[in-house]
Design an enzyme around this catalytic site. Structure first.
Site, PDB file in Angstrom:
ATOM      1  N   PRO A   1       0.789  -1.227   0.000  1.00 33.24           N
ATOM      2  CA  PRO A   1       0.000   0.000   0.000  1.00 33.24           C
ATOM      3  C   PRO A   1       0.825   1.284   0.000  1.00 33.24           C
ATOM      4  CG  PRO A   1      -0.071  -1.014   2.155  1.00 33.24           C
ATOM      5  CD  PRO A   1       0.727  -1.920   1.284  1.00 33.24           C
ATOM      6  N   GLU A   2       1.386   1.610  -1.139  1.00 30.74           N
ATOM      7  CA  GLU A   2       1.818   2.988  -1.333  1.00 30.74           C
ATOM      8  C   GLU A   2       0.707   3.616  -2.165  1.00 30.74           C
ATOM      9  OE1 GLU A   2       5.981   3.608  -2.101  1.00 30.74           O
ATOM     10  OE2 GLU A   2       6.545   1.850  -0.952  1.00 30.74           O
TER      11      GLU A   2
ATOM     12  N   LYS B   1      -2.105   7.952   0.739  1.00 32.96           N
ATOM     13  CA  LYS B   1      -2.431   6.606   1.186  1.00 32.96           C
ATOM     14  C   LYS B   1      -3.798   6.556   1.858  1.00 32.96           C
ATOM     15  CE  LYS B   1       2.485   5.983   1.751  1.00 32.96           C
ATOM     16  NZ  LYS B   1       3.579   6.156   2.727  1.00 32.96           N
TER      17      LYS B   1
ATOM     18  N   ARG C   1      -4.064  18.588   5.277  1.00 32.98           N
ATOM     19  CA  ARG C   1      -2.831  18.177   5.932  1.00 32.98           C
ATOM     20  C   ARG C   1      -1.870  17.494   4.955  1.00 32.98           C
ATOM     21  NH1 ARG C   1      -4.751  14.138   9.687  1.00 32.98           N
ATOM     22  NH2 ARG C   1      -3.792  12.476   8.494  1.00 32.98           N
TER      23      ARG C   1
ATOM     24  N   ASN D   1       8.130   3.644   1.301  1.00 33.21           N
ATOM     25  CA  ASN D   1       9.539   3.293   1.403  1.00 33.21           C
ATOM     26  C   ASN D   1      10.128   2.797   0.091  1.00 33.21           C
ATOM     27  OD1 ASN D   1      11.813   3.240   2.984  1.00 33.21           O
ATOM     28  ND2 ASN D   1      11.488   1.145   3.701  1.00 33.21           N
TER      29      ASN D   1
ATOM     30  N   ARG E   1      12.472   3.554   9.212  1.00 36.21           N
ATOM     31  CA  ARG E   1      12.279   2.662   8.059  1.00 36.21           C
ATOM     32  C   ARG E   1      13.640   2.309   7.487  1.00 36.21           C
ATOM     33  NH1 ARG E   1       6.919   3.073   7.013  1.00 36.21           N
ATOM     34  NH2 ARG E   1       7.365   1.113   5.993  1.00 36.21           N
TER      35      ARG E   1
END
Length: 274
Positions: free
Chosen positions: A2-3, A52, A130, A171, A263
DNA sequence: TCTGCATGAAAAA
DNA sequence: TTTTCCTGCAGAG
């Protein structure tokens, strides 16, 4: 994985399978039962992915329940399981299904999400506000991200992971886009040139669009995919991500790894020397 | 078949 | 800084 590209696919698939129909909503796992009851009998009007985050817009029916938005964030484990059953009973939930949405023809099960909440329009707006520029949203303005980046002393490898700067990059895309740009992840944002940022942004748009189409993250150019001789038909999809210690596909130097912002970061110390 | 790690981010401490 | 979501998959055996 899930990117941002995955969430965009979720949005498209949910709209196609469930959109425009009166839905049944339930929470087999139980943790979303009250909210699911409020969604039950509503019509899915639209889906809107941002970074996301996925927003599902439910319209009121003649039975007049208020308009509600469902906000979903898959987090690390979260996944939608979609089945088509065409009027037949759907298969029972597998695993801990937080939310089940069913139309006459399809059923979508959501498992393991970080966020699954009913939210009001102002709350939806607050999340949009945001979030930073999303390479997959046509109206996104890389200028906004550049404003943040070009005066920041934080490394570009960390900045790309901040969803308030760029929304939807995770990532894998972080590591790969910096390799493709030959930029050191530790270089401070303020030391990036405008041309470098423009290049990184354009590359993100291209890579993530390809990710939406194929459903996977492939960043290597065909000429860099040479594997051994024989069969082993595994595509070399990445330059550096999860390749610690293996030779760089371009220069042969062992790929380095370090933890950055909790990460695992991967980069080639020679190709990305600065 | 089992084990450990993995794409994320909010809440708790 | 640690815990929480508690799934999927690669690699070991």
């Amino acid at each position: 994985m899930p990117e941002g590209h995955s969430i965009r696919r979720d949005a498209t698939q949910a709209k196609a399978a469930l959109g425009g129909q009166v839905l049944r909503a339930s929470s087999p796992q139980g943790r979303f039962a009250e909210s699911a009851a409020l969604l039950d009998g509503l019509v899915l009007r639209a889906t809107d992915p941002h970074g996301k985050h996925l927003f599902l817009d439910f319209a009121p029916t003649p039975r007049s329940k208020p308009v509600r938005w469902l906000h979903v964030h898959r987090g690390l484990y979260g996944v939608w399981m979609l089945q088509r059953h065409d009027g037949v009973e759907p298969l029972p939930p597998r695993g801990a299904v937080r939310l089940r949405l069913s139309s006459e023809t399809h059923t979508a099960d959501l498992r393991g999400p970080t966020a699954c909440d009913l939210v009001t329009p102002p709350e939806v707006q607050a999340i949009h506000d945001r979030l930073g520029a999303d390479p997959l949203r046509p109206e996104s303005d890389p200028e906004r991200a550049w404003e943040r980046i070009h005066r920041s002393r934080v490394g570009i490898g960390a900045l790309l992971m901040q969803q308030e700067v760029v929304a939807g990059v995770g990532n894998v895309y972080r590591a790969e886009v910096l390799f493709r740009a030959r930029v050191d992840p530790y270089r401070q944002g303020r030391d990036l040139t405008r041309a470098e940022w423009d290049g990184i942004w354009a590359d993100l748009v291209e890579l993530m669009r390809a990710g939406v189409r194929s459903g996977r993250i492939v960043t290597t150019l065909p000429q860099d995919r040479e594997r051994t001789s024989g069969r082993a038909r595994r595509v070399d999809a990445h330059y550096v991500y999860r390749r610690a210690g293996e030779p760089c596909r371009v220069c042969g130097t062992p790929v380095r790894t370090a933890v950055l912002v909790a990460r695992n970061l991967f980069w080639c110390p020679v190709c990305q020397a600065h």
